[in-house]
Design a protein around this motif. Sequence first.
Motif, short mmCIF file in Angstrom:
data_model
loop_
_atom_site.label_atom_id
_atom_site.label_comp_id
_atom_site.label_asym_id
_atom_site.label_seq_id
_atom_site.Cartn_x
_atom_site.Cartn_y
_atom_site.Cartn_z
N LYS A 1 33.00 23.56 40.39
CA LYS A 1 32.83 24.93 40.84
C LYS A 1 33.88 25.33 41.87
N ASP A 2 34.24 24.37 42.75
CA ASP A 2 35.26 24.67 43.75
C ASP A 2 36.62 24.92 43.10
N LYS A 3 36.94 24.12 42.07
CA LYS A 3 38.20 24.29 41.33
C LYS A 3 38.23 25.66 40.66
N LEU A 4 37.10 26.03 40.05
CA LEU A 4 37.00 27.32 39.38
C LEU A 4 37.21 28.46 40.37
N LYS A 5 36.59 28.35 41.52
CA LYS A 5 36.75 29.38 42.56
C LYS A 5 38.21 29.46 43.01
N GLU A 6 38.83 28.32 43.16
CA GLU A 6 40.23 28.26 43.57
C GLU A 6 41.13 28.94 42.52
N ILE A 7 40.90 28.65 41.27
CA ILE A 7 41.67 29.26 40.18
C ILE A 7 41.44 30.77 40.16
N ASN A 8 40.19 31.19 40.26
CA ASN A 8 39.88 32.62 40.27
C ASN A 8 40.55 33.34 41.44
N ASN A 9 40.60 32.70 42.60
CA ASN A 9 41.24 33.30 43.77
C ASN A 9 42.74 33.51 43.56
N ILE A 10 43.34 32.71 42.69
CA ILE A 10 44.76 32.86 42.37
C ILE A 10 44.96 33.91 41.27
N VAL A 11 44.15 33.85 40.24
CA VAL A 11 44.34 34.68 39.05
C VAL A 11 43.86 36.11 39.24
N ILE A 12 42.71 36.30 39.83
CA ILE A 12 42.07 37.63 39.89
C ILE A 12 42.94 38.68 40.59
N PRO A 13 43.60 38.38 41.70
CA PRO A 13 44.46 39.42 42.30
C PRO A 13 45.56 39.91 41.35
N HIS A 14 46.11 39.01 40.55
CA HIS A 14 47.14 39.40 39.58
C HIS A 14 46.55 40.27 38.47
N VAL A 15 45.37 39.90 38.00
CA VAL A 15 44.70 40.70 36.97
C VAL A 15 44.40 42.10 37.52
N ARG A 16 43.91 42.16 38.74
CA ARG A 16 43.60 43.45 39.38
C ARG A 16 44.86 44.30 39.51
N ASP A 17 45.97 43.70 39.95
CA ASP A 17 47.22 44.45 40.09
C ASP A 17 47.72 44.95 38.74
N ASP A 18 47.65 44.10 37.72
CA ASP A 18 48.06 44.53 36.37
C ASP A 18 47.19 45.67 35.87
N PHE A 19 45.90 45.60 36.12
CA PHE A 19 45.01 46.65 35.67
C PHE A 19 45.29 47.95 36.42
N ASN A 20 45.56 47.87 37.70
CA ASN A 20 45.89 49.07 38.47
C ASN A 20 47.15 49.74 37.92
N ARG A 21 48.15 48.95 37.56
CA ARG A 21 49.36 49.51 36.94
C ARG A 21 49.02 50.15 35.59
N PHE A 22 48.18 49.49 34.82
CA PHE A 22 47.75 50.02 33.53
C PHE A 22 47.05 51.37 33.71
N CYS A 23 46.20 51.46 34.72
CA CYS A 23 45.49 52.72 34.99
C CYS A 23 46.45 53.85 35.34
N VAL A 24 47.46 53.55 36.11
CA VAL A 24 48.46 54.57 36.46
C VAL A 24 49.19 55.03 35.20
N LEU A 25 49.58 54.09 34.36
CA LEU A 25 50.28 54.43 33.12
C LEU A 25 49.42 55.27 32.17
N HIS A 26 48.13 55.11 32.25
CA HIS A 26 47.21 55.80 31.33
C HIS A 26 46.31 56.80 32.04
N SER A 27 46.80 57.34 33.15
CA SER A 27 45.98 58.22 33.98
C SER A 27 45.61 59.54 33.30
N LYS A 28 46.30 59.90 32.24
CA LYS A 28 45.97 61.14 31.52
C LYS A 28 44.82 60.94 30.52
N GLN A 29 44.44 59.72 30.28
CA GLN A 29 43.36 59.41 29.34
C GLN A 29 42.01 59.70 29.99
#
Length: 132
Positions: A1-29
């Motif tokens: 569980k600690d390893k999973l939390k560690e991986i999520n702490n690394i990956v999730i900020p990148h996923v969030r940033d990518d999604f935020n960029r995606f939202c900006v690109l598709h803001s007219k939808q």
Amino acid sequence: KDKLKEINNIVIPHVRDDFNRFCVLHSKQPYVILESAILFETGADKNFDYIISVTADYQTKIERVKSRDGLTEDEIINKMNNQFSDDRKAFLSNFVIENNGEDLDEQVLEIHGELCKRVLINKRKENESIDL
């Protein structure tokens, strides 16, 4: 569980940033959708107006993941045990799609229609408050 939390702490900020960029690109939808198997577990559900959960029968999920990812049943069950149950996700969601192989189009179109309606209502409310 600690390893999973560690991986999520690394990956999730990148996923969030990518999604935020995606939202900006598709803001007219009218809306955008993020797919996430661990939306509730990470607390990210609080960042969204509506939540759609996709559920399936237990054995159906196991067979799909086996064929998609090549994992053993034990590995799949271990992953599933780190996620909220479908019942809990459904309770916390605004919409639920049952993906057991039939009526998917109908379910998706119904949710799409409802989301478009809600977006329209919200835009009208925003315009009314601006007019005041």
